[in-house]
Structures are given as structure tokens and as C-alpha cells.
Write an enzyme that holds these catalytic residues in place. Sequence first.
Site, PDB file in Angstrom:
ATOM      1  CG  HIS A  23      -1.959   1.102   1.159  1.00 15.04           C
ATOM      2  ND1 HIS A  23      -2.777   1.399   0.093  1.00 15.04           N
ATOM      3  CD2 HIS A  23      -2.232   2.041   2.094  1.00 15.04           C
ATOM      4  CE1 HIS A  23      -3.498   2.463   0.381  1.00 15.04           C
ATOM      5  NE2 HIS A  23      -3.190   2.871   1.599  1.00 15.04           N
ATOM      6  CD  GLU A  46     -11.251   0.427   5.885  1.00 19.10           C
ATOM      7  OE1 GLU A  46     -12.116   0.921   5.151  1.00 19.10           O
ATOM      8  OE2 GLU A  46     -11.060   0.776   7.056  1.00 19.10           O
TER       9      GLU A  46
END
Lengths: 598, 377
Positions: free
Chosen positions: A157, A203
Amino acid sequence: MPDIKITPLGAGQDVGRSCILVSIGGKNIMLDCGMHMGYNDDRRFPDFSYITQNGRLTEFLDCVIISHFHLDHCGALPYMSEMVGYDGPIYMTHPTKAICPILLEDFRKITVDKKGETNFFTSQMIKDCMKKVVPLNLHQTVQVDEELEIKAYYAGHVLGAAMVQIKVGLESVVYTGDYNMTPDRHLGAAWIDKCRPDILISESTYATTIRDSKRCRERDFLKKVHETVERGGKVLIPVFALGRAQELCILLETFWERMNLKAPIYFSTGLTEKANHYYKLFITWTNQKIRKTFVQRNMFEFKHIKAFDRSYADNPGPMVVFATPGMLHAGQSLQIFKKWAGNEKNMVIMPGYCVQGTVGHKILNGQKKLEMEGRATLDVKLQVEYMSFSAHADAKGIMQLIRMAEPRNMLLVHGEAKKMEFLKDKIEQEFSISCYMPANGETTTIVTNPSVPVDISLNLLKREMALGGPLPDAKRPRTMHGTLIMKDNSLRLVSPEQALKELGLSEHQLRFTCRVQLHDPHSDTDTLGRIYTHLKSVLKSYSIQHVPDGTVIVESIVIKVTSSAEEPNLKVILLSWSYQDEELGSFLSTLLKKGLPS
Amino acid sequence: MDISSDEAEDWFMESLNTYKDLHVFQLEHPTKVIEWTGDKCICVAGYTGARSEILELLLPLKLYAGENQGLCAERDFKVQHGGFSEEPVESLIHIPGTRCVVTTGSSSSALQIWDIGGDDSDVIKRTGVINLKSKSSKGSKIAPGLTDEPAVLHGSCISEVQLTEIATGRVLYTVAKESSDSVSGLQFVNACVFLICASNGTLLMGDTRDPSTCHYPLQDSKSGLHWSFGLRSDRSQSEPSCCTVARLSSSGHMLLSDLRDLQSPFCQTQLNVQHSTSKNDFLNVSWAPVLDRCLSVSGFDGTVHIYNTMDWSTEGQNPQPVFSHRGHEMSHEAKYSGSPPVVTTHSWHQSRPKTLLSAATDGSLHVWDWLDKITDR
């Protein structure tokens, strides 16, 4: 029943305010503390009233863990620790610790100085908050206290992003933060071992998307830059120094080389210093493989990219400039933007999200006229391009991660339940696990079934087996006697003798003695013999012995017969038994009280 | 033929000049269907593995942003609805004007009816089946009826082709022709007139108001070849005379016929493609909905070729494509499947003139907008 409780905090279902509370094994942990960028009032902060209505949070939380430096994961941290109040440890990786305060300070400046807000954290608060930070290394178990331990895993990420495993005893939770499963040029893919947590929290924002390849995004970037430069225009790329900039530079450099382009590319000096800093952080963070490819080329020796000087902005002809700050809210990038905005041949490429109140945010919303200082208006005629390079896992990525970690349950946050039913079904069917999707403020309770391992001593096992009778049936429980010793986090089952020995205690024996009177005209010896015969006929399955020294022994029970000289027909039967044979002893005394058959 | 990373890199660099837009996606499972269910949505479905997913995907918003395309960073597909099929999906069609799709498996004895769903749920649910009389081992081909009442035209061999009303299961029409030729494709030209193409290249034209059909076998049919067809109809007129039929064989032979004279094709040509020996019927020929007389071809390898038939003379040999999309070969990642990918299907965008979608055996799904070297500069 032991359970784990998970509550995503805050009202509303929107993405942009990650803050999750976990209760596990009597410990309370806060995962991330993000700010919602869409609101200007208190709605942008997570709703801490769930933890306590008023007062400080310190006694209610055992620790806070921050997954990475993006503002929607750490933006509310100084507010939480300094304005609401929390003095406990805050865990994050080294790069996150280095970068967070810079971003928070930038954010603070924009919000307070540009937008004039008052209920906001100060620079000092950011510093005080960071003093509470305890840095984490990857794959290193950290004991928060005697019972709670945490471990960070590589998430991809952005630089420093981590997935975290939280463990109390045999119960554990893994929180992913933001992660990606497809590697890109400088950030590898997320990785975790088969840790089999009770719950995996992730998420769901991108869970229902299928991501366009990195290559195509880069292609779009190169195409736009090329087109602008070909028509003689200038390209401004505002960047936050620590992140995308290096990657885009390498991309452009390779492209320029290949296409033999002559237009100059500049990199503002502020960037070079920060980039050095970034580079050092980065090199210690990445794995071997990526480190090698990066070390092979010196990050600051680009053939086609040179240091920028303010005066170059007025040079005629095409050029590309990387400048900070990233949201065009101040400094050099804004200065250059003001000079170039009026020409439609030029272009500005925004490589990421811009906070409300910044020029970046305004132009990305299509605003064509901007109000500058001193009531001056700026006409925005240049081409505005918004490109997103951030790496996120999509539907396929989530399945890959679940396959890797093998959780017993899955929990997805920040999604609308009715838009996620298919994904929930898919996860439940493919992995045979339950998938939960709590709304913000809603608590999910998952019952765990931790097994408690107990060591059994070999002696005890042998003794139980030697007791005779049928061998234990694996399907039927059998009572076993032993002593449980809980010491030094281990549990052991041992024989009572061994336990006494370990405790340094001596064993006491309890013996009962009972006298039964009986009228019997025979001699003492004969009476005893008659007792023996009687008992043998009544107690057929017991071991009864008639010992020549004048006793009858039934199991551990000793029977003697005496009489006094004065009354030889009044026999006194002496029964003595140990505590363990209480039941049989009582039975015998009652039986003998009834007399002997003739 | 293995593509080296250099060659792939070259191709990506070249693509800056050859494509206006290019999006490359990786599905979890490969699809052999791409079916439009709306202006901006398509359905794809898995055909490998026992249990397959059917997905309705919303195309990347960036494609629709118009002048504001620069301000839209959204390049991803969004999964709008999803469902599970108990069998691999061989064909999938959307019934126009509804939220209903029909699927077939490779050897099933029934057609599956599905409701894609609306805003209140994202699950695609099966709402019914149409049981088939025959239990043939070859799957049925299906096509949507164009009448007001939703119906599906289906059949695995010519004598079994029938039109069934979806809501009731009532058979509205049956082909009277006795023929065991297997069906390669079928389609309605208008509400009543339909066309069937058999695997051996024979064309049949019928009318649901009349049980007899007109039969047009190939002049010299070579055995072992498998034929596929594509129908171009001018949507503004429903007269059969405005339709052109393209037939493509597995050896790359192409025949263009006018519906007014199906007996004699007005154009024959041999495409320069590798003979496809695959058992899978990936052969696909489609007419461009907007561009005049352009058609596209795929299924021979990992390429989609676009031709402009206006340049073809009555007996052309080896015409050159105006564009070839080699993206599937070039962005193929060996980790997804060992052998080079073959394009399983492709589809033109309904309104954007040069936008196409294509899928391949390695699970890739591309959306691309090509540049005509001559006209776009």
C-alpha cells in the site's frame, strides 16, 4: 463463553474515518484513529463516546495501533490523545512514526491557517502525541503487557503500512488496515502467515471493485505528459515528497530515454532533501528483493531530471516539474501553478487526494476561477488531470488474503450491507466461515472457543492404565483423579503424591476405627473365621483375606476380634479403615452390627 | 510463443500512440461471455470449475465522464451484482427491457433464468428454469426474443430450435425442419424473423408466423470446419433487407451475405489467421454497431482483429486488419495460466464508435478504444 467484541466507531457509513475498537481477553485496543475528510465539524472525528461519555480514555484502552500514515487512518490521533485524553502507548511502524507528524502538521496548517478553524489540535499537541509512540518492527512480537501481544506484518500500500495481529492467550485478531495483493514497482504485496486468527478485519471499500492494472494507470500518466509536452505545454506535478514522487520520476526517466525526448524535467530542491530521508526509511523497510533493485540505481542520479530553480518557471517551451507540497496549498507548487494556470496548453496532474480548502481540492472539483490573496482571481485554463496510483486490494485480493491467513471468521467494515451480500455469500461459501458486516457504532460479538492445553504426567497416565478394568473407550468419558497445578503459564495434571512433593507438603493419612459389639459363644479365632465366611458370601467381588496373624482384611479395611476375660461371649470387633475406603468401612460396620448368621 | 518482458514493454509504449484508452483487468475466473445489460453494465460468467460466478459489472466511470474525463480518476470496474451458478456458464443473454438473463451450461438439460436485481440487493437470484426435451450432450445456443413478452429462442440442433415464453414456459414456436445439424448461433432479425447458423455453415431463415424455414447450405462445405456468424442489422429499420450476415470458419474463411440473397454470398475472403483446432467454440465475429461496415474477429489466438469490409472486393484474398488488439498476449502473466491466452469473446460498445471489450482464457478482461492511424491523428 469467551468472546471477542468489535465495534467500528463513528456515525455514518462513509469511508474516511477508520477507527475500530476491539475487546479481546479483557483487553481493549483501538485500531487506527482516522479523520473524515468530508466534514468540517465534529462529524469528522470518530465517536469516542462509545468508550466513555466524558473523561480521558487512558484507563479504558490498553493500547492504540496505527496502520499507516494516511489521514483517514491517523488524522484524529492528536485530537484523541491530547484533546480527549489518552496517555497509553501508541504503536506504529518506524516509517509511519517518521511520516505521520509531517502529514499531521501539514493538515493542521491547512485547516487552521487557511480555513481559520479553531477547535483543532495544535503543533505542540502533535509533538506531545508522537512522544507516546512506540515503534514496531515487522514480524516482531511486542508484549504490550503480560497478556497482550501484537505483531506487525507487511501490507504493501504505502511506505510503512502494516497489518497487525493482536493476541491474548490463544485468541487473536488480525486487522489489515489498507493493503494490496498485487506488487508494484517499489512496494511488494502484502504477506501474512497461516496464523489462523479468530477474526480477520478488513476494509470493504474496494471489495466490490476490480482494479485496472498499474501498467494502464502509468500509461495514462505518460500519455498525458507526452501530449502536453508535444504541444509545447508545461506539466506541473505536485507531490508529497515521501511516496509517489520517486516512482513517477523513474517512470518518466525511462520513458524520456526510450522516446529520446528533449524537454527538461525538474525536481524541486525541497524534494531532494526529503527524498534522501525517504530513501533511508525505505531501504530499511522493504524486503531483500526490492531493496536490490532500488539500490542498483541511485535514486538521485537521474540523467534527465535536474534540480529546479524558481526562475525556470518563466522559461519558454515545454517542461515537466515535480514540486511540493502535494495539494497545491502553499509553497513552490502553488507559486508555479499560479504562473501556469492561465495557459490552456499546460497541464497539472494531481496524483492523489486533496484535503478540502486547498487549491488542489478546488480544481479537482472543476472550479475554473480561484480567489487568491488580495482579492485577485486566477483563471484556471490549464488542463487538470486527477490520477489515482494508490494500491488497494480488490475483490480478488480479499479472497487471496483470507486464503493466506485462514481466519475462523471474517469482518468487513465501511460497507453498506445490502451492497455486500454477494461478497459475504462468496466468502462464506468458499471458506466455510462466517462473514460479519457491522455498521458504524454497531458491535459484533464473536464467540471463540479457545482450547486450554494441559500436560498430563506420565506416571499418572500409567497409574490410570494399571487400575485395571476395561481399557478406556475413546468415545466414553471416564473419571480420572489427579491434581491440577497452574504455574508459570502452564497447566499440568499430576498424581496427588507428586503434587505434594512439588509443594513440599507431607501426606497425611486419615484412619477411622470403629468397635462393634457382638454376642458370640465361640472363641475369638472362630468368631473371626465366621466373620470371614460371612463377608465372603456377602461381598463376592471384593478381595477378602484371612490372615494367620488373626485379622481379616477387606481391601484396606482391617478387622480384628477381641474379648475380655470377664465376659468371653461379648466379642468386640475392631474395624479400621483409611479415609479412601470410608464407604466400604461404613457398610461393613453396619453389616456386622446386624450380627452373624448362625 | 512466449512474450518477453521487453516485447511486452514495447507494446505498452506503442499503445500510447495506438490506443486512446486502455484498461486491463484480471477476473478471478475467465469468462466466455460479455453481455450488455444496460448502457454502462455488462455481465460476465465463469465457465471453468464446477461452481461459477455470474457478475454484473459497471464499466469504469472514466469512460463516461465526457469533457470532465480528466477530473475522474475512476478506472475500475464495480461489481454491481453477483450470483452463483451450479454449472459452468457457456452462454448468457440479456432479455432487453428487463433485468432478466438466461444462461446455459455445456451439457445441461435446462436453461437457467436469473433476475439480476435492483438497488435493494446485490445478489443475482435464479428465478426459474426452462426444461429441455432433449438431453443432448451439446449445449444449447440461445438468443433473446424481440417481442414485448420476454421469450428466448434456443436449441442445440436445428430440429430442436424453439421459442419459449419465459414467464410461463409455453412453447410459442418450433422449427419444423428435420435436421440433426448442430446449431452454432441464432438471432432474431426483428420481432418475427430469425436466422440460425449451423456448425457446418448452413444458414436457416425463419419467421415465427410460419413453421417452414428457408435453408441455405454452403456451396462447397469442407468437413471438419466449424462456422460462426455475426448479424449486422440497421437498428433504425427492421426490414430484413438491411441486414448483412458474416460467416466465419475455423480456418479463417469469411463469407458476407445479404439477407435478401442468402444463397450467394456477395463477398468471400480468406483471413490471414491460424487455423483454430480448439474444441472450444471461441470463434466470434461481430459487426461494429456505429462504424460503417466494420467487423471484428477473435477466437483464433490472443488477438482481436478489426476489418473494414468496404475495402474488400468480391473475391479478396488476405485482407489486412485496420487494427489488431494484442493486449491479451502482451499483458499475459504466466502465473495465471501457463499457455498463451486465447480470446474467448469480445463485444463492441453500443455507442462509443471505437470502444471494445474483450476477454481471454487467462481471466483477463480488457476495455480499449483504438486509434485509426489514418483518420485519427
